[in-house]
Design a protein around this motif. Structure first.
Motif, PDB file in Angstrom:
ATOM      1  N   ALA A 142      -3.639  -4.372   8.880  1.00  0.00           N
ATOM      2  CA  ALA A 142      -4.306  -3.102   9.184  1.00  0.00           C
ATOM      3  C   ALA A 142      -3.520  -1.898   8.658  1.00  0.00           C
ATOM      4  N   GLY A 143      -2.426  -2.164   7.939  1.00  0.00           N
ATOM      5  CA  GLY A 143      -1.567  -1.080   7.474  1.00  0.00           C
ATOM      6  C   GLY A 143      -2.101  -0.340   6.259  1.00  0.00           C
ATOM      7  N   PRO A 144      -1.461   0.763   5.895  1.00  0.00           N
ATOM      8  CA  PRO A 144      -1.899   1.624   4.780  1.00  0.00           C
ATOM      9  C   PRO A 144      -1.359   1.127   3.431  1.00  0.00           C
ATOM     10  N   TRP A 145      -1.929   0.050   2.890  1.00  0.00           N
ATOM     11  CA  TRP A 145      -1.451  -0.514   1.627  1.00  0.00           C
ATOM     12  C   TRP A 145      -1.678   0.440   0.462  1.00  0.00           C
ATOM     13  N   SER A 146      -0.706   0.506  -0.448  1.00  0.00           N
ATOM     14  CA  SER A 146      -0.807   1.401  -1.609  1.00  0.00           C
ATOM     15  C   SER A 146      -0.132   0.736  -2.804  1.00  0.00           C
ATOM     16  N   ASP A 147      -0.114   1.449  -3.941  1.00  0.00           N
ATOM     17  CA  ASP A 147       0.477   0.910  -5.174  1.00  0.00           C
ATOM     18  C   ASP A 147       1.924   0.488  -4.945  1.00  0.00           C
ATOM     19  N   GLY A 148       2.255  -0.739  -5.373  1.00  0.00           N
ATOM     20  CA  GLY A 148       3.578  -1.283  -5.127  1.00  0.00           C
ATOM     21  C   GLY A 148       4.689  -0.679  -5.942  1.00  0.00           C
ATOM     22  N   ASN A 149       4.389   0.166  -6.916  1.00  0.00           N
ATOM     23  CA  ASN A 149       5.439   0.718  -7.769  1.00  0.00           C
ATOM     24  C   ASN A 149       6.238   1.832  -7.106  1.00  0.00           C
TER      25      ASN A 149
ATOM     26  N   MET B 160       0.326  -4.584  -4.274  1.00  0.00           N
ATOM     27  CA  MET B 160       0.175  -3.554  -3.252  1.00  0.00           C
ATOM     28  C   MET B 160       1.382  -3.645  -2.321  1.00  0.00           C
ATOM     29  N   GLN B 161       1.677  -2.519  -1.677  1.00  0.00           N
ATOM     30  CA  GLN B 161       2.860  -2.471  -0.818  1.00  0.00           C
ATOM     31  C   GLN B 161       2.626  -1.495   0.320  1.00  0.00           C
ATOM     32  N   LEU B 162       3.238  -1.770   1.467  1.00  0.00           N
ATOM     33  CA  LEU B 162       3.212  -0.795   2.555  1.00  0.00           C
ATOM     34  C   LEU B 162       4.286   0.255   2.303  1.00  0.00           C
ATOM     35  N   PRO B 163       3.947   1.546   2.379  1.00  0.00           N
ATOM     36  CA  PRO B 163       4.988   2.575   2.218  1.00  0.00           C
ATOM     37  C   PRO B 163       6.125   2.328   3.208  1.00  0.00           C
TER      38      PRO B 163
END
Length: 227
Positions: free
Chosen positions: A23-30, A44-47
């Protein structure tokens, strides 16, 4: 040394972690990539500043610090706050080596990355691809572990994640600075610790061999440790 550490978390514990992570805010993994990694990384990565990453990362770190095999093998000085990534839809991470120095924010944790670790949070049958390929002296090792298991390996190793072509591969990854910088010395201490424990089980803690082996272990650690 590449080491498989089983059952850092039980299946039930993984399910609870996944419910929070999914349920987390996944975003670009870079967001955490160095220059070289950014050219090869698609995931994708969690901040790392997100509430869920901090919360679950603390749970992961506490579990590792309480795991005897992890502590014996890694001899951790500082564990960088665990991060979380997700691969799906063909995403992959090409061949790269982890940055030598990791720093969290401008004034956060800064470590020398001696060891890297991946904690698998998806069952291997739930996705196709997604193998962690680690280059060792004897060739590439393919790692795809059950959910809750962890692989520990030297950060200097070339490694990659193969494309995930079905399902999703979710994991926690982290770096740590060890009390013992040298890989060979750290492996020797781990092997000596395991051997001492076996003799202890067979003969008891007051046996002369156990006492002498324990002394050798601590004298080597005293010689090699950086604190």
């Amino acid at each position: 040394m590449l080491l498989h550490i089983p059952e850092v978390f039980t299946k039930d514990e993984v399910a609870v972690l996944r419910q929070r992570l999914d349920a987390g805010p996944w975003s670009d993994g870079n967001a955490t990539s160095g220059h070289q990694s950014a050219l090869a990384k698609r995931n994708m990565q969690l901040p790392e500043t997100s509430e869920v990453a901090i919360e679950v990362g603390l749970i992961v770190r506490q579990a590792l610090e309480a795991n005897p095999m992890f502590v014996s093998a890694a001899l951790p000085h500082t564990i960088y706050p665990p991060l979380f990534n997700r691969y799906e839809g063909g995403q992959a991470f090409g061949v790269h080596v982890d940055n030598a120095i990791r720093q969290q924010g401008r004034a956060g944790v800064r470590i020398r990355s001696d060891l890297s670790a991946t904690l698998f949070l998806s069952e291997p049958e739930d996705y196709d691809g997604g193998e962690l390929m680690i280059e060792e002296n004897y060739g590439a090792q393919s790692v795809k572990l059950p959910a809750g298991d962890l692989v520990l390996y030297p950060s200097k190793s070339l490694h990659r994640v193969t494309p995930v072509t079905r399902g999703a591969r979710v994991s926690s990854f982290m770096w740590l600075q060890s009390l013992v910088r040298d890989d060979a010395a750290r492996e020797t201490l781990f092997q000596l610790d395991i051997a001492t424990q076996r003799v202890n089980i067979d003969k008891g803690p007051q046996d002369q061999a156990v006492i002498e082996l324990t002394g050798v272990y601590h004298n080597l650690l005293r010689r090699w440790a950086e604190v």
